[in-house]
Design a protein around this motif. Sequence first.
Motif, PDB file in Angstrom:
ATOM      1  N   VAL A  60       0.858  -1.190   0.000  1.00  0.00           N
ATOM      2  CA  VAL A  60       0.000   0.000   0.000  1.00  0.00           C
ATOM      3  C   VAL A  60       0.893   1.239   0.000  1.00  0.00           C
ATOM      4  CG1 VAL A  60      -1.761   1.288   1.281  1.00  0.00           C
ATOM      5  CG2 VAL A  60      -1.772  -1.233   1.305  1.00  0.00           C
ATOM      6  N   PRO A  61       0.745   2.129  -0.988  1.00  0.00           N
ATOM      7  CA  PRO A  61       1.521   3.373  -0.958  1.00  0.00           C
ATOM      8  C   PRO A  61       1.225   4.145   0.323  1.00  0.00           C
ATOM      9  CG  PRO A  61       0.456   3.089  -3.082  1.00  0.00           C
ATOM     10  CD  PRO A  61      -0.126   2.048  -2.172  1.00  0.00           C
ATOM     11  N   GLY A  62       2.275   4.513   1.052  1.00  0.00           N
ATOM     12  CA  GLY A  62       2.071   5.208   2.325  1.00  0.00           C
ATOM     13  C   GLY A  62       3.115   6.275   2.566  1.00  0.00           C
ATOM     14  N   VAL A  63       2.799   7.191   3.469  1.00  0.00           N
ATOM     15  CA  VAL A  63       3.714   8.248   3.881  1.00  0.00           C
ATOM     16  C   VAL A  63       3.225   8.790   5.213  1.00  0.00           C
ATOM     17  CG1 VAL A  63       2.465  10.186   2.801  1.00  0.00           C
ATOM     18  CG2 VAL A  63       4.962  10.314   3.056  1.00  0.00           C
ATOM     19  N   GLU A  64       4.117   9.353   6.005  1.00  0.00           N
ATOM     20  CA  GLU A  64       3.736  10.017   7.252  1.00  0.00           C
ATOM     21  C   GLU A  64       4.256  11.458   7.181  1.00  0.00           C
ATOM     22  OE1 GLU A  64       3.781   9.386  12.125  1.00  0.00           O
ATOM     23  OE2 GLU A  64       4.873   7.991  10.831  1.00  0.00           O
ATOM     24  N   LEU A  65       3.332  12.400   7.037  1.00  0.00           N
ATOM     25  CA  LEU A  65       3.697  13.800   6.876  1.00  0.00           C
ATOM     26  C   LEU A  65       3.727  14.520   8.219  1.00  0.00           C
ATOM     27  CD1 LEU A  65       1.642  14.827   3.704  1.00  0.00           C
ATOM     28  CD2 LEU A  65       3.982  13.943   3.842  1.00  0.00           C
ATOM     29  N   SER A  66       4.722  15.372   8.388  1.00  0.00           N
ATOM     30  CA  SER A  66       4.858  16.164   9.609  1.00  0.00           C
ATOM     31  C   SER A  66       4.067  17.450   9.468  1.00  0.00           C
ATOM     32  CB  SER A  66       6.334  16.499   9.858  1.00  0.00           C
ATOM     33  OG  SER A  66       7.111  15.328   9.923  1.00  0.00           O
ATOM     34  N   ALA A  67       3.254  17.750  10.458  1.00  0.00           N
ATOM     35  CA  ALA A  67       2.446  18.971  10.446  1.00  0.00           C
ATOM     36  C   ALA A  67       2.400  19.535  11.861  1.00  0.00           C
ATOM     37  CB  ALA A  67       1.037  18.685   9.927  1.00  0.00           C
ATOM     38  N   ARG A  68       1.793  20.688  11.988  1.00  0.00           N
ATOM     39  CA  ARG A  68       1.707  21.324  13.307  1.00  0.00           C
ATOM     40  C   ARG A  68       0.383  22.067  13.439  1.00  0.00           C
ATOM     41  NH1 ARG A  68       4.995  22.994  17.568  1.00  0.00           N
ATOM     42  NH2 ARG A  68       6.824  22.065  16.638  1.00  0.00           N
ATOM     43  N   ASP A  69      -0.182  22.014  14.637  1.00  0.00           N
ATOM     44  CA  ASP A  69      -1.347  22.811  14.990  1.00  0.00           C
ATOM     45  C   ASP A  69      -1.022  23.497  16.306  1.00  0.00           C
ATOM     46  OD1 ASP A  69      -3.977  23.524  16.252  1.00  0.00           O
ATOM     47  OD2 ASP A  69      -4.743  22.659  14.389  1.00  0.00           O
ATOM     48  N   GLY A  70      -0.758  24.808  16.253  1.00  0.00           N
ATOM     49  CA  GLY A  70      -0.322  25.515  17.450  1.00  0.00           C
ATOM     50  C   GLY A  70       1.013  24.973  17.915  1.00  0.00           C
ATOM     51  N   ASP A  71       1.066  24.518  19.169  1.00  0.00           N
ATOM     52  CA  ASP A  71       2.291  23.954  19.722  1.00  0.00           C
ATOM     53  C   ASP A  71       2.367  22.433  19.576  1.00  0.00           C
ATOM     54  OD1 ASP A  71       3.183  26.468  20.547  1.00  0.00           O
ATOM     55  OD2 ASP A  71       2.140  26.312  22.472  1.00  0.00           O
ATOM     56  N   SER A  72       1.399  21.854  18.904  1.00  0.00           N
ATOM     57  CA  SER A  72       1.319  20.393  18.818  1.00  0.00           C
ATOM     58  C   SER A  72       1.851  19.864  17.493  1.00  0.00           C
ATOM     59  CB  SER A  72      -0.134  19.927  18.991  1.00  0.00           C
ATOM     60  OG  SER A  72      -0.636  20.278  20.262  1.00  0.00           O
ATOM     61  N   ASP A  73       2.766  18.878  17.580  1.00  0.00           N
ATOM     62  CA  ASP A  73       3.226  18.163  16.398  1.00  0.00           C
ATOM     63  C   ASP A  73       2.161  17.157  16.008  1.00  0.00           C
ATOM     64  OD1 ASP A  73       5.515  19.585  16.779  1.00  0.00           O
ATOM     65  OD2 ASP A  73       6.745  17.881  17.431  1.00  0.00           O
ATOM     66  N   VAL A  74       1.730  17.204  14.764  1.00  0.00           N
ATOM     67  CA  VAL A  74       0.672  16.331  14.275  1.00  0.00           C
ATOM     68  C   VAL A  74       1.210  15.534  13.094  1.00  0.00           C
ATOM     69  CG1 VAL A  74      -1.675  16.196  13.368  1.00  0.00           C
ATOM     70  CG2 VAL A  74      -1.053  18.032  14.961  1.00  0.00           C
ATOM     71  N   HIS A  75       1.029  14.230  13.127  1.00  0.00           N
ATOM     72  CA  HIS A  75       1.480  13.383  12.028  1.00  0.00           C
ATOM     73  C   HIS A  75       0.273  12.869  11.256  1.00  0.00           C
ATOM     74  CE1 HIS A  75       5.663  12.389  13.927  1.00  0.00           C
ATOM     75  NE2 HIS A  75       5.437  13.680  13.768  1.00  0.00           N
ATOM     76  N   ILE A  76       0.307  13.084   9.948  1.00  0.00           N
ATOM     77  CA  ILE A  76      -0.784  12.665   9.078  1.00  0.00           C
ATOM     78  C   ILE A  76      -0.290  11.565   8.154  1.00  0.00           C
ATOM     79  CG2 ILE A  76      -2.433  13.359   7.302  1.00  0.00           C
ATOM     80  CD1 ILE A  76      -3.046  14.611   9.985  1.00  0.00           C
ATOM     81  N   LEU A  77      -0.921  10.409   8.235  1.00  0.00           N
ATOM     82  CA  LEU A  77      -0.609   9.288   7.364  1.00  0.00           C
ATOM     83  C   LEU A  77      -1.389   9.407   6.067  1.00  0.00           C
ATOM     84  CD1 LEU A  77      -0.872   6.573  10.143  1.00  0.00           C
ATOM     85  CD2 LEU A  77       1.227   7.068   8.865  1.00  0.00           C
ATOM     86  N   GLY A  78      -0.718   9.151   4.949  1.00  0.00           N
ATOM     87  CA  GLY A  78      -1.382   9.146   3.660  1.00  0.00           C
ATOM     88  C   GLY A  78      -1.336   7.753   3.058  1.00  0.00           C
ATOM     89  N   TYR A  79      -2.431   7.324   2.424  1.00  0.00           N
ATOM     90  CA  TYR A  79      -2.510   5.990   1.834  1.00  0.00           C
ATOM     91  C   TYR A  79      -3.107   6.044   0.426  1.00  0.00           C
ATOM     92  CZ  TYR A  79      -1.906   4.352   6.655  1.00  0.00           C
ATOM     93  OH  TYR A  79      -1.431   4.130   7.919  1.00  0.00           O
ATOM     94  N   PHE A  80      -2.654   5.138  -0.416  1.00  0.00           N
ATOM     95  CA  PHE A  80      -3.198   4.927  -1.767  1.00  0.00           C
ATOM     96  C   PHE A  80      -3.129   6.172  -2.650  1.00  0.00           C
ATOM     97  CE2 PHE A  80      -5.386   1.349   0.433  1.00  0.00           C
ATOM     98  CZ  PHE A  80      -4.902   0.322  -0.378  1.00  0.00           C
ATOM     99  N   PHE A  81      -2.145   7.019  -2.425  1.00  0.00           N
ATOM    100  CA  PHE A  81      -1.913   8.173  -3.285  1.00  0.00           C
ATOM    101  C   PHE A  81      -1.026   7.743  -4.458  1.00  0.00           C
ATOM    102  CE2 PHE A  81       1.005   7.944   0.266  1.00  0.00           C
ATOM    103  CZ  PHE A  81       2.218   7.818  -0.388  1.00  0.00           C
ATOM    104  N   ASP A  82      -0.859   8.648  -5.414  1.00  0.00           N
ATOM    105  CA  ASP A  82       0.058   8.431  -6.525  1.00  0.00           C
ATOM    106  C   ASP A  82       1.451   8.880  -6.085  1.00  0.00           C
ATOM    107  OD1 ASP A  82       1.547   8.387  -8.834  1.00  0.00           O
ATOM    108  OD2 ASP A  82       0.455  10.013  -9.816  1.00  0.00           O
ATOM    109  N   PRO A  83       2.411   7.965  -5.905  1.00  0.00           N
ATOM    110  CA  PRO A  83       3.748   8.348  -5.429  1.00  0.00           C
ATOM    111  C   PRO A  83       4.490   9.284  -6.380  1.00  0.00           C
ATOM    112  CG  PRO A  83       3.416   5.985  -5.212  1.00  0.00           C
ATOM    113  CD  PRO A  83       2.298   6.509  -6.065  1.00  0.00           C
TER     114      PRO A  83
END
Length: 290
Positions: free
Chosen positions: A77-100
């Motif tokens: 399964v195509p996957g990735v874990e993107l680094s993001a932020r909301d205020g002071d919080s580190d947020v990780h967003i996983l992506g699936y089934f995208f076009d690499p």
Amino acid sequence: MSVECYIDLHAHSVCSDGVDTPEELVSKACAAGLCALAITDHDAVDGVERARRESARRESARRESAGDESVRDLEIVPGVELSARDGDSDVHILGYFFDPGNRSLLSYLETFRSQRLHRAKGIVRKLNDLGVPLELESVIAHAQDGKTSVGRPHIARALVESNQADTIQDAFTRYLGNHAPAYLPKVFFAVEDAIRVIHEAGGAAVLAHPGSLRRDELIPGFVKSGLDGLEVIHPDHSGTARRYYGQLAAKHGLVATGGSDYHGPRADRCGLGGMKVPLHHLTELKRILA
């Protein structure tokens, strides 16, 4: 009697901060009897095609040798874990089934790669100022073929290799941790931007390990930004937490996913496939993209 089929939708390779190559992860997934694996490297997708080629090679070899036809092929399964932020919080967003190969996604990741390298240079300078004789080249040597997003784990490994730290944890405690003397914050993008980029590449966006984030009040806002799922099954989630996040996912109409968040062997964590995530979670993920 049919045998239960399990998946792992959260694993890291040497293309970010894991210790195994994508090919080695495929081998371990097959050995664990998994029927699907997502390599979700931090801000990098270079391992996806490598894993696909290795999985296809294994399938071809098995068929040519008249292997056991009851053995399931491993779906990558195509996957990735993107680094993001909301205020002071580190947020990780996983992506699936995208076009690499999506240009917007690759441009986004290249920006991350450039910023991570800039950060690594700054950390090395701070280490040198502290009297630690580390060179950037020794850090980059741990980032395979120059395409890996360089992060603190690579610096930690270089410190251990040069006998400037006893272990990876020691390197973080003494130099690299969030409150340690050589720490530098990394560049983040907004959560809505991470979700948008995944969607533009044709994929689904999932909030990684929400129990570690400990900011459940942010989830409704992420849903409004297009969040598709919650990672419910994770090593950091107790049974109670899994039930809670499963209910929260249902409340917001989100798909529930899960995985081991495997980076390499650790005494205090399960191995690849160790979370026993049932196949129906992958089926639901595919359904929302149909």
